[in-house]
Structure formats: structure tokens, C-alpha cells
Design an enzyme around this catalytic site. Structure first.
Site, PDB file in Angstrom:
ATOM      1  N   HIS A 374      32.839  36.530  38.065  1.00 12.19           N
ATOM      2  CA  HIS A 374      34.203  36.009  38.012  1.00 12.19           C
ATOM      3  C   HIS A 374      35.156  37.159  37.663  1.00 12.19           C
ATOM      4  O   HIS A 374      34.831  38.031  36.851  1.00 12.19           O
ATOM      5  CB  HIS A 374      34.313  34.889  36.987  1.00 12.19           C
ATOM      6  CG  HIS A 374      33.795  33.586  37.501  1.00 12.19           C
ATOM      7  ND1 HIS A 374      34.510  32.412  37.408  1.00 12.19           N
ATOM      8  CD2 HIS A 374      32.635  33.269  38.141  1.00 12.19           C
ATOM      9  CE1 HIS A 374      33.809  31.430  37.948  1.00 12.19           C
ATOM     10  NE2 HIS A 374      32.671  31.923  38.392  1.00 12.19           N
ATOM     11  N   GLU A 376      37.927  37.795  35.944  1.00 12.63           N
ATOM     12  CA  GLU A 376      38.354  38.187  34.603  1.00 12.63           C
ATOM     13  C   GLU A 376      37.200  38.755  33.785  1.00 12.63           C
ATOM     14  O   GLU A 376      37.392  39.636  32.939  1.00 12.63           O
ATOM     15  CB  GLU A 376      38.998  37.014  33.868  1.00 12.63           C
ATOM     16  CG  GLU A 376      38.182  35.726  33.869  1.00 12.63           C
ATOM     17  CD  GLU A 376      38.545  34.812  35.017  1.00 12.63           C
ATOM     18  OE1 GLU A 376      38.453  35.264  36.172  1.00 12.63           O
ATOM     19  OE2 GLU A 376      38.909  33.646  34.768  1.00 12.63           O
ATOM     20  N   CYS A 432      38.608  29.441  34.532  1.00  8.45           N
ATOM     21  CA  CYS A 432      37.836  28.218  34.743  1.00  8.45           C
ATOM     22  C   CYS A 432      37.365  27.667  33.398  1.00  8.45           C
ATOM     23  O   CYS A 432      37.215  28.386  32.415  1.00  8.45           O
ATOM     24  CB  CYS A 432      36.651  28.500  35.659  1.00  8.45           C
ATOM     25  SG  CYS A 432      35.415  29.611  34.961  1.00  8.45           S
ATOM     26  N   CYS A 495      34.745  30.843  31.892  1.00  2.00           N
ATOM     27  CA  CYS A 495      35.639  31.946  31.505  1.00  2.00           C
ATOM     28  C   CYS A 495      36.505  31.567  30.308  1.00  2.00           C
ATOM     29  O   CYS A 495      36.802  32.411  29.455  1.00  2.00           O
ATOM     30  CB  CYS A 495      36.517  32.339  32.693  1.00  2.00           C
ATOM     31  SG  CYS A 495      35.597  33.064  34.073  1.00  2.00           S
TER      32      CYS A 495
END
Length: 678
Positions: A374, A376, A432, A495
Site C-alpha cells: 500500500h 503510504e 484504508c 493502513c
């Protein structure tokens, strides 16, 4: 006689013609009158917008902008009927001010001018000029308005009002002179916007009650919008609008020209007038958001948020050149570093894309794959690579001054960040997990009718090789290696949960925690889907009441939050199975297959556990100030030996359990049982 008359009429056709066409039109053809003009007529000049002169405000209007709801009272009327003299009063802050004039309008203007005089000391003892005195003034004419009060408004009164606004907002009781004859734009906006609610009410900042475009036109005369670009990449049509104000340009993008225009206007208002339309600000027409003082003070200035978003987007477009095939993305993230909040010299540390996690069949026992791709999470790993490089500079006295770290002489950690260094995380959408569990088109800013619902603040996990998250189950605390290889889904924490973890233990990771003090994010800027309550709860709010016993200097960090003015639209395209990463100092970007955790060429990524463990071993041997230089244990045990970090991490897990938010899910322990390669 009849023939003679007829002959006469035939003999003078010109005379009859001139008589019939007298005054420039034919009497027998009245329908043509509107089209025929006399030869000597000059067509009128069309009025252009440039010839319009904005009408200045009189003292009554200016006083009403400073103090709403004022009431003017008629105190007396003296003099003869044909030449009366009116006395009108107005009460401002408990003080009554009087004004006289030959009409009620003039008396009101004089009363307002008297009130304005009391607010400020004018330059060099100057005073506002009173109405032009005249013993035989004709009160039915407008001469006194043209020569008196209106000239004041055209002259220095606007400057004086701006001085007064500055004095009131900056708490300066005796501002006696103007620094310049032409006041800056920001002060002008301040004076114009006092009544337009860019102010605080009951301790909370309010959003202006007017749209950004309308407000911009009210504050500035020279406003020009222009659509300069239309980008239809990734099946998402994007318009780019530029607004020019006093030779300064501001850009805005959006899925329609209207939204792009609004974004450009917001950027201009934020830069010139410090007016924010951020969702972190309380909407004016609604009840105040149930955000306490701690979270309402978490707003990052809009101009800084726009700068962070612009820097990351520009860097992404720069590094992707030559590899446009990998420009497809759904989530874009990056980290920006500033020193003393100087955004003119800000540096983009990392840029990344990605939305997938590694497939269970590709997990590695040597730390050679990326488990979570992901965007980030990858950007944070790129930041770790940057931190290792900065510590490498400390290994040589000739380059030590270039490092962002300095020797820590008064603490248990050998090194710490230089004072004033801050890191800012940008994500083009909400992370998320808990921060994204809300409906963006439903108004849930009021009191939550179900504050104890299980969906609020729950720990959530990402789905293997897919998008979205699901809540953790109490029985899912441990994942086994053989279970994953047999087909059990490999689960990774969301996240939102990982960012909450960073706000307790820092973003430097467990290995570096034995060398440097914890490093925390200063701000998080989103490109879309920022909901103040949900975002605050997700990143720190859900554990702030239950977290306790953290070993210093570990603490609960509360990053500032903001949304860029040019919000990104919802991307309905299918997420690609790859992601890119770039760190400052890299020659080119790296493309990683998210499902295998390796580069598209099958190589080990430069930001894996294995790569960082090698860098850590080098620092332990060569970095000055390290007491215990031997690394004899495997990766997992080396991390476990950093006691304060592990204590803070366990306290975080306990805080989630105390709040009944679930148990933190761990990967199979076998993946951390690898050692340094000599």
C-alpha cells in the site's frame, strides 16, 4: 384645375420626397424607422467592463462590517422645516456616538464616522474630514455627499479601516502609522472578510458562508479565470483552471470546470487571505462539530497542505518520465521534509503508489519480499531508507554536518533529529481501514446516535491480493506459516491501524529505535475523503483515553490534518498489481509486483527487511557513539531486544484491547528468523 394640380405635383417630385423623408425616415414606411438613423448621428459607444469603477463604501457600511446589528436612533430634529438639522446616534460597544446632518442619511454617515474615529489614532494626528460646512446648504441636493463623506471613502478611510482591522486582530492598541501607502493583499482581505466569518465563534473557526468564487469576486476586482488544460488520463477527465489576481496565478483541478474553478478560488483565498474551506473548519450553517479543543487545533494551514500535495504530485510526474507504463495508480503517497516549516525549501523524501499485499504463497523466510505494498506504507519504508542514509553521514566527520541527525549528549539514545525538522505524509485518499469507514455524502456530523457501535474504531485487516478491509476476529491473533501455505488468507493490518501505531512508537521502526529518539509525523494531508471525526479517531483518538505507561520519550502523537483544495475524484479503474517507489537520492524509481513482493524483474526490493537489516549491521559497526556493536541474533530477536520500543508497542496493543477494538494480528514468526549475511 385637377390636371393643373396633378401637373404641379408631378413637377416637384423632389420637394415631396424631401417632405416625406423629413427627420430622416420615410413616413410611408414606418416599419423601417428603427433601422434608419440620421446621417449626423454618432453610434453610442459600448460600455466595457474595464470602464466600470467600483463604488466605495461609506462609513455606515464599513462600521456594519465591523459590528453587526447596530441600531441608529433619531435623537432630535431642529431648525426650520425647509432646512432641518437631524441628530442621530449609534451605540457601539456600550459607547454612544452622535452625528448631525441636513438629512437623516448624512447624520447616520456622520455618526458612523465618529464611531470609526474613536477606534484608531490616525497618522500624524490626521482626522477624518467632516462634512463640508455650508450655512446655506441646499439639503435637497447631493453636493454635500459628493464633496464630503464620499471623498473620505475614496481617500484614506479604507486604509484607516484596514489599519483598524489589523489592530483588532493582532491586539495592537496603539497603531499610529501605516508602514506602506499600499497595504498588502492579506490585510485587505482581512478587512473585507471580518463580517464574512473567517473568524472564530465560541472558540471554533468557521467556514465562510459564501462560495469561494463569489467571495473571491467580492474581495478583488481584477479576477480572471482560464481553463488551461484538460487531462483525460485513466478514464478520469480532469480540468485545470487558473485564476489570476494582481498578476499572481493559482491553479485548481477537478472533474468539471465548476469544481476546478472552485478549487482555484480556494487556493487563492488560502494564500492571499488565509481563508480556509477545509472540512477541519466548522461549517457555518450547521451546528458545531463535536470535536474537542485537542482535535480542532489539529488543522494544518491550508497553504501548507496545498504545498505538500503539489510537491508530491510534481515529484511523481518527474520520476515517472520514461516509464509512463507504470504511471497507472489508485493510491499515491509521499513524504515531505521541512526545516522550521519553511515550505519554500521543502524536500520530497519519498513517492510511492500501490494498493495490494503479497500473496500468501510468496512470503519469505529471508525478509526478501514486501508484505504490504500500500502506497503510504511503502512511502514510510522509503523514509526509513532515507534515515539510514542520514545516519551513514554521521560515520564520517567530513559529512556529519550534512545529516539531519545530531549527537544526543543528554539522553539514552545516541542520536536525535535536529530541532525544527518535520515530516509530512501525503495520501491522495483516506487510509484504508477505520479512517475510510463512513459515507461521504451523508451528514453524520451531529451527535452519534450509536456511539458504541462495533464499527467505530475497530482494528481491521487488509485482504490478501484484494482491496478493502474487514474487522479482525478475536481468534485471529496468530497466523501460522503452514496454514498460510495451505491456503489460509494472509492478513495484514490496515493502513489506519498502522498509522495509529506510528503515532505511538514512531515511524523509525524498531531497529533504529536503538540508535535514535522516536520520530513522529507532524502532519497528514489527504487528497480526498477527509472526515475530521473519523480521521482523528482512526489515527489517534480511539486510544487517547486508554493509552498509559509509555516509556519516555514515547508518547501519543497527534498529527495535524488537512485536505488539499484540489481534491482527487473517485477512481473507478481497476487497481494495478504493481506499485512504484522512489526515495531522494535514487537515480530511478523501482517497480514492485505487489503480489510477489519483488521487483518486476524478480529481484529483491531495496526497501525490504533484509535490506534494512544489512544497513543496521553496517551502522552498528561504524557509527560513533554505539556501545554494543555486535549483532549476533536474528532479525526478530534483534528487534525484541529494543526494550523501550517493545514496551510502547505492547502498551498500544493493550490499549486497543481495553477499548474492545480487537487484537493486533501478527504475521507468522518464521518470516523474521533470518540473520545477517557476513
Amino acid at each position: 384645375m385637377l390636371n393643373s394640380a396633378n401637373n404641379n405635383s408631378l413637377q416637384h417630385p423632389v420637394a415631396n420626397s424631401s417632405e416625406n423623408t423629413m427627420n430622416g425616415y420615410n413616413r410611408k414606411s414606418p416599419q423601417k424607422r428603427r433601422y434608419e438613423m440620421p446621417k449626423y448621428a454618432v453610434p453610442p459607444k459600448k460600455k466595457t467592463c474595464k470602464e466600470r469603477i467600483p463604488q466605495p463604501k461609506n462609513t455606515v457600511a464599513m462600521l456594519n462590517e465591523l459590528r453587526n446589528g447596530l441600531i441608529y436612533k433619531l435623537e432630535s430634529q431642529t431648525g426650520p422645516v425647509h432646512a432641518p438639522l437631524f441628530t442621530i446616534s449609534v451605540e457601539v460597544d456600550g459607547q454612544k456616538y452622535m452625528g448631525q446632518g441636513r438629512s437623516k442619511k448624512v447624520a447616520r454617515i456622520e455618526a458612523a464616522a465618529t464611531a470609526l474615529r474613536s477606534f484608531i489614532q490616525f497618522k500624524d494626528g490626521a482626522v477624518l474630514s467632516p462634512l463640508k460646512p455650508s450655512g446655506n446648504l441646499d439639503f435637497t441636493s447631493d453636493e454635500h455627499l459628493e464633496n464630503g463623506i464620499e471623498n473620505i471613502a475614496n481617500g484614506k478611510l479604507v486604509d484607516y479601516i484596514q489599519m483598524m482591522i489589523l489592530m483588532l486582530t493582532e491586539k495592537k492598541p496603539n497603531l499610529t502609522s501605516l508602514e506602506t501607502s499600499k497595504l498588502p493583499l492579506q490585510m485587505f482581505c482581512m478587512s473585507q472578510n471580518v463580517s464574512k466569518s473567517a473568524i472564530t465563534v465560541d472558540g471554533q473557526k468557521k467556514v465562510p458562508d459564501k462560495g469561494p468564487v463569489m467571495l473571491l469576486y467580492e474581495l478583488f476586482n481584477d479576477v480572471n479565470f482560464e481553463c488551461i488544460n484538460i487531462d483525460s488520463a485513466q478514464n478520469n477527465c480532469r480540468f485545470k483552471m487558473t485564476v489570476t489576481i494582481n498578476e499572481k496565478k493559482f491553479d485548481g483541478t477537478g472533474p468539471s470546470k465548476k469544481l476546478a474553478k472552485n478549487a482555484a478560488a480556494k487556493a487563492a483565498l488560502a494564500s492571499l487571505c488565509n481563508i480556509s474551506y477545509s472540512p477541519m473548519v466548522v461549517p457555518q450553517k450547521n451546528v458545531p462539530l463535536p470535536i474537542d479543543d485537542k482535535s480542532s487545533s489539529m488543522e494544518l494551514p491550508q497553504i501548507h497542505a496545498d504545498a505538500i500535495g503539489r510537491l508530491v504530485l510534481e515529484k511523481f510526474m518527474e520520476v515517472i518520465k520514461g516509464q509512463e507504463a507504470y504511471s497507472r495508480r489508485k493510491v499515491l503517497a509521499g513524504i515531505v521534509m521541512t526545516e522550521n516549516m519553511n515550505f519554500f525549501e521543502a524536500k520530497v523524501i519519498s513517492v510511492s503508489t500501490g494498493t495490494k499485499c503479497v500473496s500468501g504463497e510468496h512470503i519469505s523466510v529471508n525478509g526478501a519480499v514486501l508484505n504490504d505494498s500500500h502506497a503510504e506504507i511503502v512511502s514510510r519504508r522509503c523514509l526509513l531508507k532515507f534515515l539510514y542514509a542520514q545516519l551513514d553521514l554521521q560515520c564520517n566527520q567530513a559529512t556529519a554536518y550534512q545529516s539531519i541527525f545530531v549527537r544526543n549528549t543528554d539522553g539514552q539514545y545516541p542520536y536525535k533529529l535536529k530541532s525544527g525538522v518535520h515530516f509530512h505524509l501525503y495520501i491522495n485518499t483516506a487510509p484504508c481501514g477505520d479512517a475510510r469507514i463512513f459515507s461521504p455524502h451523508e451528514n453524520d456530523t451531529g451527535v452519534d446516535k450509536h456511539p458504541n457501535r462495533k464499527a467505530r474504531g475497530q482494528l481491521r485487516t487488509k485482504i490478501e491480493s484484494g482491496e478493502g478491509t474487514i474487522p479482525v476476529k478475536s481468534s485471529d491473533g496468530i497466523q501460522t506459516w503452514d496454514g498460510v501455505l495451505q491456503g489460509q488468507r494472509l492478513l495484514t493490518m490496515s493502513c489506519s491501524d498502522k498509522i495509529a501505531r506510528w503515532n505511538i512508537v514512531g515511524i523509525q521502526g524498531s531497529l533504529l529505535s536503538s540508535i535514535i529518539e522516536p520520530v513522529y509525523l507532524h502532519s497528514i494531508v489527504l487528497g480526498s475523503l477527509l472526515h475530521p471525526e473519523h480521521m482523528y479517531r482512526a489515527v489517534c483518538g480511539r486510544i487517547e483515553k486508554s493509552i498509559q505507561g509509555l516509556p519516555p520519550p514515547y508518547h501519543l502523537n497527534k498529527p495535524r490534518l488537512a485536505l488539499v483544495t484540489s481534491a482527487e475524484p473517485r477512481n473507478q479503474a481497476k487497481a494495478p498489481n504493481f506499485g512504484i517507489n522512489w526515495t531522494i537520492g535514487d537515480v530511478e524509481l523501482e517497480v514492485v509486483n505487489s503480489l510477489t513482493g519483488r521487483t518486476i524483474g524478480g529481484q529483491v526490493s531495496r526497501i525490504t527487511k533484509q535490506a534494512f537489516f544489512d544497513k543496521y549491521g553496517f551502522l552498528m559497526k561504524n557509527l560513533p557513539g554505539i556501545l554494543n556493536r555486535s549483532v549476533t541474533t536474528d532479525y526478530g530477536q534483534t528487534k525484541a531486544n529494543v526494550k523501550d520500543y517493545q514496551t510502547a508497542k505492547l502498551e498500544l496493543f493493550s490499549a486497543f484491547k481495553r477499548e474492545d477494538l480487537g487484537s493486533w494480528l501478527k504475521k507468522p514468526i518464521e518470516q523474521d528468523e533470518f540473520v545477517l549475511i557476513e
